[in-house]
Design an enzyme around this catalytic site. Structure first.
Site, PDB file in Angstrom:
ATOM      1  N   GLY A  51       0.986  -1.026  -0.092  1.00 15.15           N
ATOM      2  CA  GLY A  51      -0.259   0.023  -0.236  1.00 15.15           C
ATOM      3  C   GLY A  51       0.679   1.060   0.565  1.00 15.15           C
ATOM      4  N   HIS A  84       6.645  -5.802   8.044  1.00 12.73           N
ATOM      5  CA  HIS A  84       6.176  -4.352   7.382  1.00 12.73           C
ATOM      6  C   HIS A  84       6.188  -3.351   8.867  1.00 12.73           C
ATOM      7  CE1 HIS A  84       5.351  -5.170   3.475  1.00 12.73           C
ATOM      8  NE2 HIS A  84       4.865  -6.052   3.995  1.00 12.73           N
TER       9      HIS A  84
END
Ligand code: CTP
Length: 319
Positions: free
Chosen positions: A243, A293
């Site tokens: 994203g 992440h």
């Protein structure tokens, strides 16, 4: 200096942190949100110092010949052979060359989209970017269906298409891709070892079924360049999530970027449980060190950018 200006503001932001249900979430309001076009231009210019999304979004045919051996980007000791199929699916020129849009949607996969009724709004943008071949038809009211650019980590083959073990898995996959028409299908094939046979199967299915999708395979430098940009701006991400990568690329092509489906937290602001994905039951440990992440940190950064008018983050209902 624009770069320092952005870093100062990211660090000194006075965002309100609400501690609720054990997690920190960040308040932002969509009412009265206004685009800050000069900041948008400044961010685009700064990102261009690290990468050119037009070029880095995909390697092109002339970069390789079949049989070339390359090192994986995040696992330099291991190598991959550029197969005949892979080579034949590399684009001649960047699929994003000269493409510019007034408004774009980047759609993350959080369960926060469920009951959002954001489908129409998402589809109203000029260019819609989605992640990991997420299903849309069954969720159209909340997520829309328009998909101009869609990413696909090789692991999706295992996760969502049964590892192509039987014919119906393969048919389901071919059907999903045929719905994309000539959209861009972005496959990070050179990141880490492990997905190469999945990528080969995907390539073979695209060729065999003469699918119209426009395949793209990110450049070998993209992920390091994106990470470099955020680190320089004092955002200590680990590996950028898909994203965040998509937002970073979109700054090159889009004047106004709207984000939906970004909510890396297990509960919403009212303490109600939120699924990790809107479409499956995958569990995710948002704050785990084992995760590649730092999505909550990424979210916090995107939230600062929302409050400054650089992008618009929607986490509530679209009405
Ligand atoms: N996302 C989010 N909150 C969630 C789930 C996803 O903000 N609860 C965003 C992240 O930026 C993520 C993107 O939506 O990269 C796409 O989601 P997903 O397909 O789940 O990506 P992952 O496979 O988790 O992560 P990646 O592909 O980046 O490794």
């Amino acid at each position: 200096d624009g770069e320092l200006c952005l870093s100062r503001s990211l660090v000194n932001s006075s965002d309100k942190i609400i501690r609720k249900a054990g997690s920190s979430v960040f308040q932002h309001s969509v009412e009265g949100w206004k685009i800050n076009s000069s900041l948008v231009l400044e961010i685009r210019k700064n990102i261009l110092r690290f990468l050119d999304a037009e070029r880095d979004v995909s390697v092109v045919k002339s970069s390789f010949k079949p049989g070339d051996v390359i090192h994986y980007v995040l696992d330099r000791r291991r190598t991959l052979n550029i197969s005949q199929d892979l080579h034949s699916l590399l684009p001649e020129v960047s699929p994003m060359k000269n493409r510019r849009f007034k408004t774009c949607a980047v759609v993350g996969n959080s369960g926060i989209l469920l009951d959002s009724e954001c489908g129409k709004e998402i589809d109203s943008h000029n260019f819609v970017i989605r992640c990991n071949l997420a299903p849309v038809v069954e969720f159209a009211a909340d997520v829309g269906t328009k998909s101009d650019f869609i990413t696909m980590n090789p692991s999706v083959v295992q996760r969502a298409f049964g590892g192509f073990r039987n014919e119906s898995d393969r048919e389901k996959f071919v059907h999903r891709l045929s719905m994309l028409n000539d959209s861009v299908l972005w496959i990070p094939a050179f990141m880490v070892k492990g997905g190469e046979k999945h990528v080969e199967w995907v390539n073979a299915l695209i060729l065999k079924n003469k699918l119209k999708v426009r395949t793209a395979y990110p450049s070998l430098r993209l992920i390091h360049a994106v990470r470099g940009y955020w680190l320089t701006n004092k955002v200590p991400i680990k590996r950028p999530s898909t994203g965040l990568l998509m937002y970073t690329l979109a700054t090159r092509f889009c004047d106004e970027i709207h984000l939906y489906g970004f909510w890396p937290f297990p509960k919403d602001l009212n303490g109600k449980a939120v699924k990790y994905h809107y479409y499956d039951d995958l569990k995710y440990r948002y704050f785990s060190n084992a995760s590649p992440h730092r999505m909550p940190l990424e979210f916090k950064t995107l939230n600062v950018l929302h409050n400054r008018g650089a992008l618009k983050l929607t986490t509530g209902k679209c009405i």
